[in-house]
Design a protein around this motif. Structure first.
Motif, short mmCIF file in Angstrom:
data_model
loop_
_atom_site.label_atom_id
_atom_site.label_comp_id
_atom_site.label_asym_id
_atom_site.label_seq_id
_atom_site.Cartn_x
_atom_site.Cartn_y
_atom_site.Cartn_z
N TYR A 109 4.39 -4.55 -2.30
CA TYR A 109 3.59 -3.72 -3.21
C TYR A 109 3.35 -2.36 -2.60
N ASN A 110 3.68 -1.32 -3.34
CA ASN A 110 3.44 0.05 -2.90
C ASN A 110 2.43 0.69 -3.84
N PRO A 111 1.20 0.88 -3.39
CA PRO A 111 0.18 1.41 -4.30
C PRO A 111 0.47 2.82 -4.78
N SER A 112 1.28 3.59 -4.06
CA SER A 112 1.55 4.96 -4.48
C SER A 112 2.56 5.05 -5.62
N THR A 113 3.36 3.99 -5.78
CA THR A 113 4.37 4.01 -6.85
C THR A 113 4.11 2.96 -7.92
#
Length: 401
Positions: free
Chosen positions: A90-94
């Motif tokens: 999980y990438n919170p920025s994307t």
């Protein structure tokens, strides 16, 4: 069950080994003064400077791999920040809340006897769990005694969990939420799950060496654990290192006159139907709190509840890093009821040859025992794996669309 408990009216009675204490006594003035001084020295002159030093270092040293991905505060408890750990996938920025896949979520609660401790105490455990099992892991905080006594901490946990479940900026799968807590934190997550606002919203609870029975006296509890001098080092002690602190913890968190059979104080008295559908209780063989976790597990599973004259575990020592996960029901078992009976799951695990707090990052400075630490690190990884596998294969199993 509460009716079988005999009340005592003085601290001396409990200290002399009276097996039960229905109502918290009024502490003698000498004890109150002693505990107040200890609490002040411990919190203000030792722990607070260490916390400031830890925060100061962050300005000069790059954050370690166990640091949270995000730290957040909610308006309902502005002073109680939660620490958020995303899995590698999980990438919170994307990612956006509208398009991202929701994640199974574990909310963790640190220990410290309701008096000390911080959410960052479990950063390594929380980061490892998120990484190994693909969970969103969020570490909770709560207000401490003696300034904030029962039920403040229980309601802090309730409020923060409610905010997290309503927070659309987080990828929480509301149908797959579990809680876990160490020691006092194990008490708090079970207690909070009983409250009407959370009842039914928490699918599983994993209390690790929890304090669940605040009615049984410390002198009685210390006789229910194993003592193994053959292990050598810190584990060979003939006393329980937690026992001398129990009076301080009680004084700091409970008021005189408080009933100890209140399920929010002692979750061992909670009705099974009010608890999460899955409960995985984990005890340490060399810990005075192991027996109460064992008794609770047996009661919830409909098994014979062991008496207080039956010590946990076995006399002989096991191998380095060994967990007994099958074949010996003193150490491990699981019970599951049919769907028509509620589909309840109860699991018991006793970690052999280890003490309270074996999986904590700050235990090494206390024990100063490299043999113990090597054993503890292996068992910590194994316990993290067992908990994750149990949650994903049982209470938090993804439903097929």
């Amino acid at each position: 069950m509460a009716e079988t408990i005999a009340a005592t009216t003085s601290a001396e009675a409990a200290a002399d080994g009276d097996p039960t204490r229905l109502v918290v006594p009024r502490w003698p003035l000498s004890s109150r003064l002693k505990y107040a001084v200890i609490a002040f020295l411990w919190k203000r002159l030792i722990l607070k400077p260490l916390l400031y030093y830890s925060e100061f270092k962050k300005y000069f040293i790059p954050p370690g791999e166990n640091e949270p991905d995000h730290v957040k505060a909610y308006p309902v408890r502005k002073s109680l920040k939660v620490r958020i750990f995303f899995p590698p996938s999980y990438n919170p920025s994307t990612s956006s809340p509208e398009t991202t896949t929701k994640l199974p979520t574990l909310l963790t609660c640190h220990g410290g006897g309701f008096l000390v401790g911080e959410p960052h105490d479990n950063d390594a455990w929380n980061r490892a769990f998120a990484k190994r099992h693909g969970f969103l892991v969020i570490a909770l905080d709560y207000s401490k005694g003696p300034r904030h006594r029962f039920p403040a901490a229980v309601h802090d946990v309730e409020a923060l969990v409610g905010c997290i479940l309503a927070d659309r900026s987080l990828p929480v799968d509301a149908a797959r939420v579990a809680v876990a807590g160490w020691s006092a934190g194990g008490n708090l997550v079970l207690a909070a799950s009983l409250l009407p606002s959370l009842r039914g919203r928490i699918r599983a609870a994993v209390p690790l060496y929890p304090l669940l029975d605040r009615a049984t006296a410390t002198a009685v509890k210390t006789r229910t654990r194993r003592y193994k001098p053959a292990l050598g080092g810190f584990r060979a002690r003939d006393g329980d290192f937690v026992a001398p602190m129990m009076g301080l913890f009680d004084w700091a968190s409970l008021r005189p006159g408080q009933r100890c059979d209140d399920p929010l104080v002692s979750p061992c008295y909670a009705p099974r139907e009010h608890l999460p559908a899955g409960v995985f209780l984990i005890g340490c063989e060399l810990d005075m709190l192991a027996h109460e976790a064992w008794r609770v597990a047996c009661r919830l599973a409909g098994r014979r509840v062991p008496s207080l004259d039956e010590p946990v575990g076995r006399e002989e020592a096991g191998g380095k890093g060994e967990l007994v996960t099958g074949g010996d029901e003193r150490f491990a078992w699981e019970e599951e009821t049919a769907e028509e009976d509620g589909g309840l799951r109860v699991r018991w695990l006793l970690v052999p040859d280890t003490v309270h707090g074996f999986d904590q990052s700050n235990i090494e400075g206390l024990v100063k025992d490299p043999v113990f630490m090597e054993d503890a690190r292996i068992k910590t990884v194994k316990v993290i794996d067992l908990v994750g596998e149990w949650l994903l294969s049982g209470p938090l199993q993804a439903t097929k669309s």
